[in-house]
Design a protein around this motif. Sequence first.
Motif, PDB file in Angstrom:
ATOM      1  N   TRP A  53      -0.611  -1.871   3.044  1.00 34.77           N
ATOM      2  CA  TRP A  53      -1.718  -1.258   2.303  1.00 34.77           C
ATOM      3  C   TRP A  53      -1.383   0.172   1.883  1.00 34.77           C
ATOM      4  O   TRP A  53      -1.884   0.656   0.859  1.00 34.77           O
ATOM      5  N   TRP A  56       0.469   1.197  -1.695  1.00 34.19           N
ATOM      6  CA  TRP A  56      -0.249   1.300  -2.962  1.00 34.19           C
ATOM      7  C   TRP A  56      -1.179   2.503  -2.929  1.00 34.19           C
ATOM      8  O   TRP A  56      -1.896   2.716  -1.953  1.00 34.19           O
ATOM      9  N   LEU A  58      -4.243   4.721  -5.097  1.00 36.18           N
ATOM     10  CA  LEU A  58      -5.303   4.572  -6.093  1.00 36.18           C
ATOM     11  C   LEU A  58      -5.075   5.512  -7.267  1.00 36.18           C
ATOM     12  O   LEU A  58      -4.563   6.625  -7.106  1.00 36.18           O
ATOM     13  N   ASP A 301      -8.857  -0.497   1.130  1.00 35.25           N
ATOM     14  CA  ASP A 301      -7.972  -1.655   1.287  1.00 35.25           C
ATOM     15  C   ASP A 301      -8.565  -2.871   0.575  1.00 35.25           C
ATOM     16  O   ASP A 301      -7.852  -3.651  -0.056  1.00 35.25           O
ATOM     17  N   LYS A 304      -7.900  -2.490  -3.059  1.00 34.16           N
ATOM     18  CA  LYS A 304      -6.505  -2.791  -3.388  1.00 34.16           C
ATOM     19  C   LYS A 304      -6.257  -4.296  -3.424  1.00 34.16           C
ATOM     20  O   LYS A 304      -5.540  -4.799  -4.298  1.00 34.16           O
ATOM     21  N   LEU A 362      -3.977   0.837  -9.619  1.00 34.09           N
ATOM     22  CA  LEU A 362      -3.063   1.156  -8.530  1.00 34.09           C
ATOM     23  C   LEU A 362      -1.715   1.644  -9.063  1.00 34.09           C
ATOM     24  O   LEU A 362      -1.310   1.306 -10.163  1.00 34.09           O
TER      25      LEU A 362
END
Length: 365
Positions: A53, A56, A58, A301, A304, A362
């Motif tokens: 997680w 990646w 934001l 999370d 994502k 992302l």
Amino acid sequence: MTRLPPLGEIPADLVAACDYERYALPRLDGNALAYLQGGAGDELTCQANLQAWREWALLPRMLRDLRGGHTRCQLLGEALQHPILLAPIAYQQLFHSDGERASALAAGVMGGAAVLSSYASTRLEEVAEAAQGPLWFQLYWQGNGAATLALAQRAEAAGYRALVLTVDAPVSGVRNREQRAGFRLPAEIRAVNLDQAVQLPPLPEGGSALFDGLMAVAPRWQDVAWLCRHSRLPVLLKGILHAEDARLAVEAGAAGVIVSNHGGRVLDSQWPALRSLPAIRAELGRELAVLVDGGIRRGSDVFKALALGADAVLIGRPYIHALASAGALGVAHLLRLLREELEATMALCGCRDLASIGPEALQRA
């Protein structure tokens, strides 16, 4: 050490999912703790799930019109207020006396859904009576089609809306932490929905207890197809990491898949589920249900996961920490926290609803 009783109210400093672990630990005995926190081998898969997680980041967007924004979704025909489901976890009375009843109640009250484990410590009918929202039932293959279908039909009769066939754990290949710690199921807690253990065939001379015993009664693709044909409930396969297996699942009649490595509890050094998600979504297109679990700890999370192709997610250890801390109240509060974090992430990334969340939100960290 004396175990603390469950909380009667939520403390002011409990503001994120991670906070529940420190409240849960003093309320669990060593046996329950070993079972909950255990992972396979050296727990490399558990660590990889969490790390995935963080790979990646934001990419926020500004000044968009977000009026009317929401987290509602449709999943297998069910209207849910948010895309965060409770994963199937066995023997929940280890962690709180209300066990699975409390978890199912909290999920429904918060507008979501829960998946009950075959190895629940509460009868599936009692859980259904306590629930105020949709329930799915998680199946392990019971060694033959008749026994498996009988359990599935029992769940259907009790009101469960879907079946989740777990396919990644016909056998545990390595010792988990709970095994190393000498975990023993207490006498008063058992898998009350399973009438008898799966019967293994006699071993041929020189045969392997694994390949010719346990794996001889493990399901294969033709068994999945048989179950999908005979079940009146939609069937999802849980434990899929390879895009070709996702395709084979759908060809066998599955309504979708749950991308999962069993929370790192079965096989060490596995590929994190999140990394398989984009390829599996690309293989299946947008029409079939694709969910993911493994290491989800915050609302960002969840965001994502949706951006990389999931329709919804399942959480595991975090809600058990909440259950141990404060029963149904804790699980409901945890779900509220995660939903609020998801809403905040959506707002700051310029997404009004779940359909507007895509990979462009992302960047590789």
